[in-house]
Design a protein around this motif. Structure first.
Motif, PDB file in Angstrom:
ATOM      1  N   GLY A  72     -11.484  -0.108  -9.354  1.00 24.84           N
ATOM      2  CA  GLY A  72     -12.189  -1.152  -8.613  1.00 24.84           C
ATOM      3  C   GLY A  72     -13.254  -0.645  -7.659  1.00 24.84           C
ATOM      4  O   GLY A  72     -14.102  -1.414  -7.197  1.00 24.84           O
ATOM      5  N   VAL A  73     -13.211   0.659  -7.365  1.00 24.72           N
ATOM      6  CA  VAL A  73     -14.203   1.237  -6.435  1.00 24.72           C
ATOM      7  C   VAL A  73     -14.951   2.393  -7.098  1.00 24.72           C
ATOM      8  O   VAL A  73     -15.428   3.307  -6.417  1.00 24.72           O
ATOM      9  CB  VAL A  73     -13.540   1.696  -5.113  1.00 24.72           C
ATOM     10  CG1 VAL A  73     -13.032   0.500  -4.316  1.00 24.72           C
ATOM     11  CG2 VAL A  73     -12.395   2.686  -5.390  1.00 24.72           C
ATOM     12  N   ASN A  74     -15.028   2.353  -8.419  1.00 28.69           N
ATOM     13  CA  ASN A  74     -15.767   3.374  -9.180  1.00 28.69           C
ATOM     14  C   ASN A  74     -15.308   4.798  -8.901  1.00 28.69           C
ATOM     15  O   ASN A  74     -16.106   5.737  -8.906  1.00 28.69           O
ATOM     16  CB  ASN A  74     -17.270   3.246  -8.910  1.00 28.69           C
ATOM     17  CG  ASN A  74     -17.834   1.926  -9.384  1.00 28.69           C
ATOM     18  OD1 ASN A  74     -17.507   1.469 -10.481  1.00 28.69           O
ATOM     19  ND2 ASN A  74     -18.670   1.303  -8.572  1.00 28.69           N
ATOM     20  N   ARG A 127     -11.731   7.593  -1.085  1.00 29.13           N
ATOM     21  CA  ARG A 127     -11.752   7.072   0.287  1.00 29.13           C
ATOM     22  C   ARG A 127     -11.853   5.540   0.294  1.00 29.13           C
ATOM     23  O   ARG A 127     -11.217   4.867   1.102  1.00 29.13           O
ATOM     24  CB  ARG A 127     -12.922   7.697   1.065  1.00 29.13           C
ATOM     25  CG  ARG A 127     -12.789   7.572   2.576  1.00 29.13           C
ATOM     26  CD  ARG A 127     -13.929   8.283   3.277  1.00 29.13           C
ATOM     27  NE  ARG A 127     -13.876   9.731   3.131  1.00 29.13           N
ATOM     28  CZ  ARG A 127     -13.212  10.539   3.958  1.00 29.13           C
ATOM     29  NH1 ARG A 127     -12.526  10.018   4.948  1.00 29.13           N
ATOM     30  NH2 ARG A 127     -13.246  11.826   3.774  1.00 29.13           N
ATOM     31  N   LYS A 128     -12.655   4.995  -0.605  1.00 25.24           N
ATOM     32  CA  LYS A 128     -12.767   3.544  -0.693  1.00 25.24           C
ATOM     33  C   LYS A 128     -11.478   2.916  -1.192  1.00 25.24           C
ATOM     34  O   LYS A 128     -11.067   1.836  -0.735  1.00 25.24           O
ATOM     35  CB  LYS A 128     -13.922   3.161  -1.618  1.00 25.24           C
ATOM     36  CG  LYS A 128     -15.306   3.501  -1.077  1.00 25.24           C
ATOM     37  CD  LYS A 128     -16.405   3.099  -2.062  1.00 25.24           C
ATOM     38  CE  LYS A 128     -17.775   3.446  -1.527  1.00 25.24           C
ATOM     39  NZ  LYS A 128     -18.858   3.084  -2.498  1.00 25.24           N
ATOM     40  N   ALA A 129     -10.811   3.577  -2.134  1.00 23.44           N
ATOM     41  CA  ALA A 129      -9.553   3.065  -2.656  1.00 23.44           C
ATOM     42  C   ALA A 129      -8.493   3.012  -1.570  1.00 23.44           C
ATOM     43  O   ALA A 129      -7.664   2.088  -1.514  1.00 23.44           O
ATOM     44  CB  ALA A 129      -9.067   3.934  -3.817  1.00 23.44           C
ATOM     45  N   GLU A 132      -0.958   0.933 -10.091  1.00 19.71           N
ATOM     46  CA  GLU A 132      -1.682   0.362  -8.943  1.00 19.71           C
ATOM     47  C   GLU A 132      -2.769   1.318  -8.455  1.00 19.71           C
ATOM     48  O   GLU A 132      -3.886   0.897  -8.132  1.00 19.71           O
ATOM     49  CB  GLU A 132      -0.708   0.049  -7.806  1.00 19.71           C
ATOM     50  CG  GLU A 132       0.209  -1.125  -8.082  1.00 19.71           C
ATOM     51  CD  GLU A 132       1.282  -1.283  -7.018  1.00 19.71           C
ATOM     52  OE1 GLU A 132       1.529  -2.428  -6.602  1.00 19.71           O
ATOM     53  OE2 GLU A 132       1.869  -0.254  -6.593  1.00 19.71           O
ATOM     54  N   SER A 178      -8.982   2.510   1.582  1.00 20.97           N
ATOM     55  CA  SER A 178      -9.283   1.527   2.634  1.00 20.97           C
ATOM     56  C   SER A 178      -9.397   0.112   2.096  1.00 20.97           C
ATOM     57  O   SER A 178      -9.635  -0.831   2.843  1.00 20.97           O
ATOM     58  CB  SER A 178     -10.593   1.900   3.335  1.00 20.97           C
ATOM     59  OG  SER A 178     -11.682   1.881   2.399  1.00 20.97           O
ATOM     60  N   LYS A 179      -9.241  -0.031   0.779  1.00 19.57           N
ATOM     61  CA  LYS A 179      -9.414  -1.343   0.154  1.00 19.57           C
ATOM     62  C   LYS A 179      -8.225  -2.255   0.441  1.00 19.57           C
ATOM     63  O   LYS A 179      -7.084  -1.829   0.296  1.00 19.57           O
ATOM     64  CB  LYS A 179      -9.598  -1.188  -1.363  1.00 19.57           C
ATOM     65  CG  LYS A 179      -9.956  -2.470  -2.063  1.00 19.57           C
ATOM     66  CD  LYS A 179     -10.204  -2.213  -3.532  1.00 19.57           C
ATOM     67  CE  LYS A 179     -10.562  -3.510  -4.265  1.00 19.57           C
ATOM     68  NZ  LYS A 179     -10.744  -3.295  -5.715  1.00 19.57           N
ATOM     69  N   GLU A 229      -5.671   1.266 -10.867  1.00 16.28           N
ATOM     70  CA  GLU A 229      -6.423   0.022 -10.738  1.00 16.28           C
ATOM     71  C   GLU A 229      -7.303   0.027  -9.492  1.00 16.28           C
ATOM     72  O   GLU A 229      -8.465  -0.402  -9.527  1.00 16.28           O
ATOM     73  CB  GLU A 229      -5.456  -1.161 -10.688  1.00 16.28           C
ATOM     74  CG  GLU A 229      -6.127  -2.520 -10.516  1.00 16.28           C
ATOM     75  CD  GLU A 229      -7.056  -2.875 -11.672  1.00 16.28           C
ATOM     76  OE1 GLU A 229      -8.040  -3.596 -11.430  1.00 16.28           O
ATOM     77  OE2 GLU A 229      -6.804  -2.421 -12.804  1.00 16.28           O
ATOM     78  N   LYS A 230      -6.771   0.504  -8.394  1.00 19.19           N
ATOM     79  CA  LYS A 230      -7.547   0.585  -7.153  1.00 19.19           C
ATOM     80  C   LYS A 230      -8.770   1.489  -7.326  1.00 19.19           C
ATOM     81  O   LYS A 230      -9.867   1.165  -6.866  1.00 19.19           O
ATOM     82  CB  LYS A 230      -6.668   1.092  -6.004  1.00 19.19           C
ATOM     83  CG  LYS A 230      -5.681   0.066  -5.455  1.00 19.19           C
ATOM     84  CD  LYS A 230      -4.858   0.646  -4.335  1.00 19.19           C
ATOM     85  CE  LYS A 230      -3.871  -0.378  -3.794  1.00 19.19           C
ATOM     86  NZ  LYS A 230      -4.563  -1.517  -3.112  1.00 19.19           N
TER      87      LYS A 230
END
Length: 296
Positions: free
Chosen positions: A285-287, A291-293, A278, A295-296, A281-282
Motif C-alpha cells: 500500500g505504500v510502494n 517507514r511509511k508502512a 498484514e 506509520s500508516k 499488504e501494508k
C-alpha cells in the motif's frame, strides 16, 4: 582532437614516474586521487538532477541504462549487476551496455567504440522507451558509441545523462543533463582507468544508491531489499532485522523464516506485531517504503 583533452595530457608531477621509488609512486597516486572528490563536489547539482531523472524512470516502470566503452562500459556493468543483490531489484531494472558486447568486459573488441550506429543498435536491441534513462559514460567525452546511443535515446524521448571527465564534452551536447568531472591528467598518461575511472565509479555509486533510496529500497541506512542468495547474505539479512528492530538473533531468524526471507516484511511484522500477510499488504500500500508502512 585527443591532444586537446585534459585526460590525455601529461601530468607534470609524474614526468619521472619510471625513476620514482615504489613509495613515491604510491604517494603521488594517492595525492592525485584527492582531486577526484573535489571534482565530484563541483558537480553535485548535476548529479542530483540525474538522480531525480532516474527515480522518475523507476516510478514509471522504466530502466536505468548505462552505456560506455572500455573501462567506462565495465564500470556501468559492475554497478548494474551489483544492484540486484544489494537492492533486490530485477536484473533488467539497471542495465549495462558496453561497446563490443559482453565479451568486451574481459577482452578489447577492436573498433567497437568507434561506430555510433553500434550504440543505437544496442539500445534498439533492448527496446529502449521513453520511460528509460540512459547514462552515457566516456572519460574523453567523445566516444562515438556513446554519442550514438545518447542521440538515439533523445530521439526516443528517453532521459539522457552524459558523464565525462573533460569539459565541453561531446556527450554533454547530446545529453539533457551533463556531469563533467574535471579530474585532470593521469599519473600514467592517458590511463583513464585511474582518476577518471575512480570518479565515474563514485558517481555511479551515488546515482544508483540514492535513486534506490528514493524508491523505498532502504530503511534508515539498511539495505532492507537485499536478496539473500547465499549463506552470507542470509546472515546479513538477520543482522539487518536485528538492527532495525532491536531483537535478538533467534527472534530475527524466526521472523526471517516466517516472512519467507523478505527482510522488509520481517521488520514490519516485528515492529507492528502483525502477521506476514498484514505486513506484506501494508508494504504494498505504500510502494514498499518501510517507514511509511510503520506509520500508516
Amino acid at each position: 582532437m585527443l591532444d586537446k583533452l585534459v585526460t590525455e595530457t601529461r601530468n607534470k608531477h609524474t614526468m619521472d614516474l619510471d625513476q620514482m621509488s615504489i613509495q613515491d609512486i604510491l604517494q603521488i597516486m594517492n595525492k592525485e586521487d584527492e582531486r577526484v572528490t573535489r571534482a565530484i563536489e563541483k558537480e553535485i547539482g548535476s548529479i542530483e538532477k540525474a538522480v531525480h531523472m532516474v527515480i522518475q524512470s523507476f516510478q514509471n516502470n522504466g530502466r536505468l541504462i548505462y552505456v560506455g566503452a572500455g573501462t567506462s562500459g565495465r564500470l556501468g556493468i559492475l554497478d548494474a549487476v551489483e544492484c540486484v543483490p544489494t537492492f533486490g531489484s530485477p536484473s533488467e531494472m539497471v542495465h549495462g551496455l558496453i561497446a563490443g558486447g559482453m565479451k568486451a568486459v574481459s577482452n578489447a573488441v577492436e573498433g567497437a567504440e568507434d561506430n555510433p550506429d553500434f550504440g543505437k543498435k544496442d539500445l534498439e536491441n533492448i527496446d529502449l522507451n521513453k520511460n528509460d534513462t540512459v547514462i552515457g559514460l566516456a572519460a574523453s567525452g567523445r566516444t562515438p558509441y556513446v554519442v550514438g546511443a545518447l542521440q538515439y535515446a533523445n530521439e526516443k524521448k528517453a532521459g539522457t545523462v552524459g558523464i565525462s571527465c573533460n569539459t565541453n564534452a561531446e556527450i554533454s551536447k547530446c545529453s539533457q543533463i551533463a556531469v563533467e568531472l574535471e579530474t585532470g591528467s593521469e599519473v600514467l598518461t592517458g590511463s583513464t582507468r585511474l582518476k577518471a575511472g575512480t570518479a565515474q565509479k563514485m558517481v555511479l555509486n551515488m546515482i544508483s544508491t540514492t535513486a534506490m533510496v528514493g524508491i523505498g529500497k532502504v530503511y534508515q541506512n539498511l539495505m532492507v531489499d537485499l536478496k539473500p542468495t547465499n549463506h552470507k547474505l542470509e546472515e546479513r539479512s538477520k543482522r539487518i532485522i536485528m538492527e532495525a528492530t532491536n531483537v535478538d538473533y533467534e527472534t530475527a531468524s524466526s521472523y526471517f523464516e516466517k516472512a519467507n526471507h523478505h527482510v522488509k516484511e520481517a521488520i514490519v511484522m516485528i515492529l507492528l506485531q502483525c502477521s506476514h500477510e498484514e505486513a506484506a499488504e501494508k508494504l504494498r500500500g505504500v510502494n514498499g517504503f518501510v517507514r511509511k508502512a510503520l506509520s500508516k
